[in-house]
Structures are given as structure tokens and as C-alpha cells.
Design a protein around this motif. Structure first.
Motif, PDB file in Angstrom:
ATOM      1  N   MET A 131       0.808  -1.210   0.000  1.00  0.00           N
ATOM      2  CA  MET A 131       0.000   0.000   0.000  1.00  0.00           C
ATOM      3  C   MET A 131       0.847   1.268   0.000  1.00  0.00           C
ATOM      4  O   MET A 131       0.377   2.336  -0.408  1.00  0.00           O
ATOM      5  N   VAL A 132       2.084   1.197   0.485  1.00  0.00           N
ATOM      6  CA  VAL A 132       2.910   2.401   0.584  1.00  0.00           C
ATOM      7  C   VAL A 132       3.940   2.498  -0.536  1.00  0.00           C
ATOM      8  O   VAL A 132       4.695   3.462  -0.591  1.00  0.00           O
ATOM      9  N   LYS A 133       3.973   1.509  -1.425  1.00  0.00           N
ATOM     10  CA  LYS A 133       4.929   1.573  -2.535  1.00  0.00           C
ATOM     11  C   LYS A 133       4.621   2.735  -3.474  1.00  0.00           C
ATOM     12  O   LYS A 133       5.491   3.168  -4.232  1.00  0.00           O
ATOM     13  N   ARG A 134       3.394   3.238  -3.424  1.00  0.00           N
ATOM     14  CA  ARG A 134       3.033   4.369  -4.274  1.00  0.00           C
ATOM     15  C   ARG A 134       3.829   5.629  -3.922  1.00  0.00           C
ATOM     16  O   ARG A 134       3.896   6.565  -4.700  1.00  0.00           O
ATOM     17  N   TYR A 135       4.405   5.644  -2.706  1.00  0.00           N
ATOM     18  CA  TYR A 135       5.185   6.812  -2.277  1.00  0.00           C
ATOM     19  C   TYR A 135       6.681   6.623  -2.518  1.00  0.00           C
ATOM     20  O   TYR A 135       7.477   7.488  -2.172  1.00  0.00           O
ATOM     21  N   ALA A 136       7.070   5.488  -3.101  1.00  0.00           N
ATOM     22  CA  ALA A 136       8.490   5.168  -3.248  1.00  0.00           C
ATOM     23  C   ALA A 136       9.231   6.216  -4.075  1.00  0.00           C
ATOM     24  O   ALA A 136      10.373   6.562  -3.777  1.00  0.00           O
TER      25      ALA A 136
END
Length: 368
Positions: A339-344
Motif C-alpha cells: 500500500m505504501v509503494k506508491r510513495y516510493a
């Protein structure tokens, strides 16, 4: 015991009727054009009955989808969180209206795949009293279709594990629509300043504090609006969330402006409720900030922005500040990193710095 009866119709065609009677079981019958097929079915069916495998197949023909949905709503739905019940009841009502008369045996993966496609193509009914004649048709998004499939899939799973109505969940063989990549909309520095100014100028003390908490902690709107004073620990500078979307306990760090404003509110808190954001008319329920929120967005001239994007903003600021994906996931309360890979992409500088330090360590200064 199986009994095979040879039959001849008026046209001279021959068929073989099999009848299986066993004590404690419903009589099973079937007709075949060839004797070898009749014998094979009799042998397989008797073996399934003896081993206890035929019960499920029989139950699947006895129960309808309407019965399954009604029992699920009566026995399982009350155990779910109140916030999700209304939406799932609406989704189950759609399934019941479309396939309620079908038996469980009829609901094959192929049939349910057709229902999935109908969900995707079917226009969503307009909520307007008098819909605009030129208004475009709104279709369900892939994410919405997947939510419809998910609640029915859970009903099937319960029917398999607890009720013994079916042998397996047919939706496990149905492909889910591919959802688009997660949205990443966060406030720029200028937008953030304008929004906070608009929240303060609006004269609603609840709105400003709620927005500050959302931006500083990354908490969901429901988590913030349901916050109670008993959850706030000023000594440790945390707010403990006992019930979250993922059913896990989580601590929200309180610091800076959020902590300062929360302390100020604690000095003038209402005594008739434990809610940090109580409603004006009904203090036992959280205040509704929809109107002041929309007004603040217009005053700040911010478009294409939703309340949940405050959570995206907090995560984006963490990523740009050098926080790792694991740290962001822990703060936001995500169980996995997906879910947080979008902020990578926002933490590229931090990633580069990590690689640079590693190279310097193994190659010396020449590795920079």
C-alpha cells in the motif's frame, strides 16, 4: 445399494435409470443412455456417500443464493464493524436481487464471471431526484466491483467452513478486475498554507484541529473523528487507537502543533461526552465536518482533493523527509508494504543516499 433399471421408451430408445438407497441418506437417482455410464455413476456416488463427500453436493442443490445471503446477513453481518455494514448490505441486496433464486450448485465460476461483467457494465442509479437529461452514465469502478465480489466471497467461505452447504468457494476461480494504481494526491507547501488559513478563517474550531491531526499523524478520518479523551496520553505524547481498519491497535505520535492544540482543547473539553470532536446537537456522535471542509477547500482554491488525501499528504511528507517504506507503513497502520509503494518515488533522494553510504563503506571515498 444401487439398483439399475433398463427402460425402453415408445420410440424404442433404451436408457438406464440408477436409484441409490442408503439408510440415513436421501435417495439419489439419475438416468443414462449407456449401461457403462450408469454403472460408473452408481459406483462413484455410492463411494462419495459412504465417505461423506456427497452431502455437500446435495446441500448445494437444496439451498438458494437468497437463503445464503439471508443467513449471512442475520448471523455474520452483526459481527462486523458498523461502518462497513451499510455498504455491504447494499452490495448483498444487489446479489440477492440478481441471483437470489439460483441454487448454490448453479453458481459456477463461469456464471459468477458473467455477474462480474454485469456489475462492470451496469450504470449506477442516480441519487438525484430529477437526474439531468444529459448527465453521463456512471459505471462501477474495478475497485467497487471487487468489493461486491469480496463480500459474496466471504459468504461462500462461511457456507463452506461453517454451514457445510457447498464444497468450495466458486469465486476463488473468478478473476478480479484489475484496479488502477493507487492515487497519490498531496498538498504542495503553498496549498497546505492556504488550506490551514482557510480552516482557521472559517470559524470552525473542530475543522482546523482535525486537519492538523490528519496531516501530522496520517490517521484516517474515521479514526480522528472517533477519537476519545481516554485514548489520548499527554504524558507519552500518543493517542492509542484500539479499533482500526486493520483490527490492530496503533499509537499515533502527537507532537508539535497537533499536540499543542489538543492540549488547549483538553482545557475546555465538554463534560457530557468523551469525544474529542463531539457533535453540537448530539454530543454522543462525532461532529459532521463535510460542509465546513468543502467550504475551506473552495476558499483555499484547492481542487481535486478529498479528505483522505490528507493521509496521502502525511505519507508523502514522510517519504520526502527520508522515512523508509517500512516506517511509513508502521505509522499509517498498513500490514504490508504494497500500500505504501506508491510513495516510493518521493523518497528517491533518501534511497540514493543509502546506496551512496553503502558504496562509501565498501569502496571507500572512491565509491561515491
Amino acid at each position: 445399494m444401487a439398483n439399475i433399471e433398463k427402460r425402453t421408451d415408445s420410440n424404442g430408445a433404451t436408457s438406464y435409470r440408477v436409484r441409490i438407497r442408503r439408510k440415513g441418506h436421501k435417495t439419489q437417482t439419475a438416468t443414462f443412455p449407456r449401461l457403462t455410464d450408469a454403472k460408473r455413476w452408481a459406483q462413484q456416488t455410492e463411494a462419495a456417500i459412504i465417505e461423506g463427500r456427497h452431502f455437500v453436493a446435495t446441500e448445494a442443490k437444496r439451498h438458494t443464493m437468497g437463503e445464503l445471503i439471508e443467513r449471512y446477513v442475520r448471523d455474520v453481518m452483526p459481527t462486523k464493524k458498523a461502518g462497513s455494514q451499510a455498504t455491504q448490505l447494499q452490495q448483498l441486496a444487489w446479489w440477492k436481487a440478481r441471483i437470489g433464486e439460483k441454487t448454490l450448485a448453479d453458481c459456477t465460476p463461469a456464471f459468477l464471471a458473467e455477474c462480474r461483467d454485469t456489475l462492470s457494465r451496469e450504470p449506477i442509479p442516480s441519487l438525484a431526484t430529477v437526474p439531468a437529461p444529459d448527465a453521463p452514465e456512471r459505471l462501477r469502478s474495478p475497485a467497487t466491483v471487487n468489493r461486491y465480489l469480496a463480500v459474496l466471497s466471504h459468504a461462500f467461505t462461511v457456507a463452506v467452513k461453517e454451514w457445510g452447504w457447498i464444497e468450495s468457494n466458486p469465486l476463488l476461480k473468478v478473476t478480479k478486475p484489475k484496479e488502477p494504481r493507487g492515487r497519490v494526491r498531496y498538498l504542495s507547501d503553498a496549498e497546505r498554507e492556504r488550506l490551514l488559513e482557510a480552516c482557521q478563517a472559517g470559524g470552525n474550531p473542530d475543522l482546523y484541529l482535525a486537519v492538523v491531526l490528519a496531516l501530522s499523524t496520517g490517521a484516517r478520518q474515521q479514526e480522528i473523528m472517533g477519537l476519545r479523551w481516554g485514548q489520548v496520553d499527554f504524558a507519552r505524547r500518543v493517542a492509542i487507537l484500539e479499533e482500526t481498519k486493520n483490527d490492530e491497535r496503533r499509537a499515533l505520535p502527537l507532537t508539535g502543533l497537533a499536540l499543542e492544540r489538543l492540549r488547549e482543547r483538553a482545557k475546555v473539553r465538554r463534560l457530557d461526552t468523551d469525544l474529542v470532536f463531539p457533535g453540537r446537537v448530539h454530543p454522543s456522535h462525532p461532529v459532521d465536518l463535510r460542509t465546513p471542509w468543502e467550504t475551506a477547500l473552495k476558499r483555499a482554491e484547492i481542487t481535486d482533493f478529498r479528505w483522505h488525501d490528507l493521509r496521502h499528504s502525511a505519507a508523502s511528507y514522510l517519504a520526502m523527509g527520508g522515512a523508509s517504506l517500512a516506517e511509513i507503513a508502521a505509522i499509517l497502520g498498513h500490514k504490508t508494504l504494497s500500500m505504501v509503494k506508491r510513495y516510493a518515488h518521493l523518497s528517491d533522494d533518501h534511497t540514493s543516499a543509502v546506496v551512496e553510504r553503502m558504496n562509501a563503506r565498501i569502496f571507500g571515498d572512491g565509491g561515491k
